[in-house]
Scaffold this active site. Structure first.
Site, short mmCIF file in Angstrom:
data_model
loop_
_atom_site.label_atom_id
_atom_site.label_comp_id
_atom_site.label_asym_id
_atom_site.label_seq_id
_atom_site.Cartn_x
_atom_site.Cartn_y
_atom_site.Cartn_z
N ARG A 99 0.83 -1.19 0.00
CA ARG A 99 0.00 0.00 0.00
C ARG A 99 0.87 1.25 0.00
O ARG A 99 2.08 1.18 0.24
CB ARG A 99 -0.88 0.03 1.25
CG ARG A 99 -0.06 0.27 2.53
CD ARG A 99 -0.96 0.38 3.74
NE ARG A 99 -1.59 -0.88 4.03
CZ ARG A 99 -2.80 -1.01 4.56
NH1 ARG A 99 -3.51 0.06 4.82
NH2 ARG A 99 -3.31 -2.19 4.79
N GLY B 257 6.87 -1.90 -4.39
CA GLY B 257 6.92 -1.21 -3.12
C GLY B 257 5.86 -0.12 -2.98
O GLY B 257 5.10 0.18 -3.90
N HIS B 258 5.85 0.50 -1.79
CA HIS B 258 4.83 1.50 -1.47
C HIS B 258 4.99 2.76 -2.32
O HIS B 258 6.08 3.14 -2.72
CB HIS B 258 4.90 1.87 0.02
CG HIS B 258 6.19 2.46 0.46
ND1 HIS B 258 7.28 1.69 0.81
CD2 HIS B 258 6.59 3.75 0.60
CE1 HIS B 258 8.28 2.48 1.15
NE2 HIS B 258 7.90 3.73 1.03
N ASN B 259 3.84 3.38 -2.59
CA ASN B 259 3.76 4.64 -3.34
C ASN B 259 4.21 4.53 -4.80
O ASN B 259 4.47 5.55 -5.44
CB ASN B 259 4.56 5.75 -2.66
CG ASN B 259 3.91 6.20 -1.36
OD1 ASN B 259 4.28 5.70 -0.30
ND2 ASN B 259 2.96 7.11 -1.42
N SER C 111 8.02 4.52 -4.37
CA SER C 111 7.86 5.82 -5.00
C SER C 111 8.40 5.87 -6.42
O SER C 111 8.72 6.95 -6.93
CB SER C 111 8.52 6.92 -4.15
OG SER C 111 7.93 6.98 -2.86
#
Length: 307
Positions: free
Chosen positions: A199, A220-222, A240
């Site tokens: 998330r 991974g996140h973002n 990211s």
């Protein structure tokens, strides 16, 4: 089962005028009168016509004054794509709309019409899943996840898990940065077995419409993954990062955090993209670690060989 006339309609071809029905797609060797095969060049067209197949999907560029006049041939722009289209239509959904009794469904979960939830699946509170989705055995969908329509989640995939984000204190200890965002999976995405997608930390991770993700991939996140992206097995994408529409990532690609893979970029197997790096050039092939244009990579290999 479908009439040959229907098959021609599915692939946007004219009616070959041949009566009969088909029930399956097949290879040449085991094709029968109710089978569909495909041909992309003269050699495979010869093999197809020598088979017992009832329908032969053939690339239209092979059609000419000397091309065979066999009534089984259906001329199409892209025989491989047409073959896949027919396979899907003949197979149908391939699953029924139900929730297996061993699945664990949290409070406030929304399941769209026609969706299947397999054995051992865990769907946490508040998750929303769209229509005609297929969530296979032992997949886990965490709270804060929104899944669109016609999404396939293969066995063991984990969606919306906590991201790997930590802040280091003065004494060297690590404290987790808040991981309270969400994961959005758009329509027609397919997610492979044992793939994990985190998330967002404070925002969201998003997987664009039509993207296909292989087994054993980690996102991974973002991260923002665009539309119609292809990601092969054992690829890892750090937090990211952005992968734009139509990009292709080969097996075991590694992407550092805050990197950008531009629209239509192709990363060969094992390519590595450094943190913060921006890779652009639609249709450009990049290879190596760190990833660089294929021509440069091959020149580097040649220089090393001369040493």
């Amino acid at each position: 089962m479908a009439a040959i006339r229907e098959v021609a309609e599915w692939v946007g071809a004219s009616d070959p005028g041949t009566a009969g029905e088909v029930i399956e797609v097949s290879g040449f060797d085991n094709a029968g009168a109710e089978s569909v095969v495909f041909a992309v060049d003269e050699a495979t067209l010869a093999l197809a016509l020598a088979s017992k197949a009832g329908v032969v999907l053939a690339n239209a560029r092979l059609r000419g004054a000397e091309s065979p006049s066999d009534p089984r041939i259906v001329w199409v722009r892209d025989a491989r794509y047409a073959f896949a289209t027919v396979a899907r239509r003949l197979k149908g959904r391939g699953f029924v709309a139900d929730v297996h009794p061993t699945a664990v469904i949290g409070e406030g979960v929304v399941l769209g019409e026609g969706t299947h939830v397999g054995p051992g699946v865990v769907i946490e509170d508040g998750v929303a899943i769209g229509k005609d989705c297929n969530i296979l055995a032992r997949a886990v969908v965490y709270s804060g996840t929104v899944i669109g329509d016609r999404v396939v989640v293969q066995a063991g995939a984990v969606l919306g898990s906590t991201g790997f984000g930590y802040v280091r204190g003065e004494s060297g200890e690590y404290l987790m940065f808040p991981q309270q965002g969400r994961l959005v999976v758009e329509d027609d995405v397919e997610i492979g077995a044992n793939t994990t997608i985190d998330r967002g930390a404070l925002g969201e991770t998003r997987i664009g419409q039509g993207t296909k993700i292989d087994n054993l991939v980690h996102i991974g996140h973002n991260c923002t993954i665009g539309k119609n992206v292809m990601i092969a097995a054992q690829t890892g994408i750090s937090g990211s990062s952005v992968v734009e529409d139509g990009a292709i990532l080969g097996g075991q690609v590694g992407i550092g955090d805050h990197a950008t893979v531009g629209r239509g970029v192709i990363l060969g197997g094992g390519a590595g993209v450094l943190s913060g790096k921006k890779m652009h050039g639609e249709g450009e092939v990049f290879w190596g670690r760190p990833a660089r244009p294929l021509r440069e990579y091959l020149k580097d290999l040649a220089r090393l060989k001369k040493r």
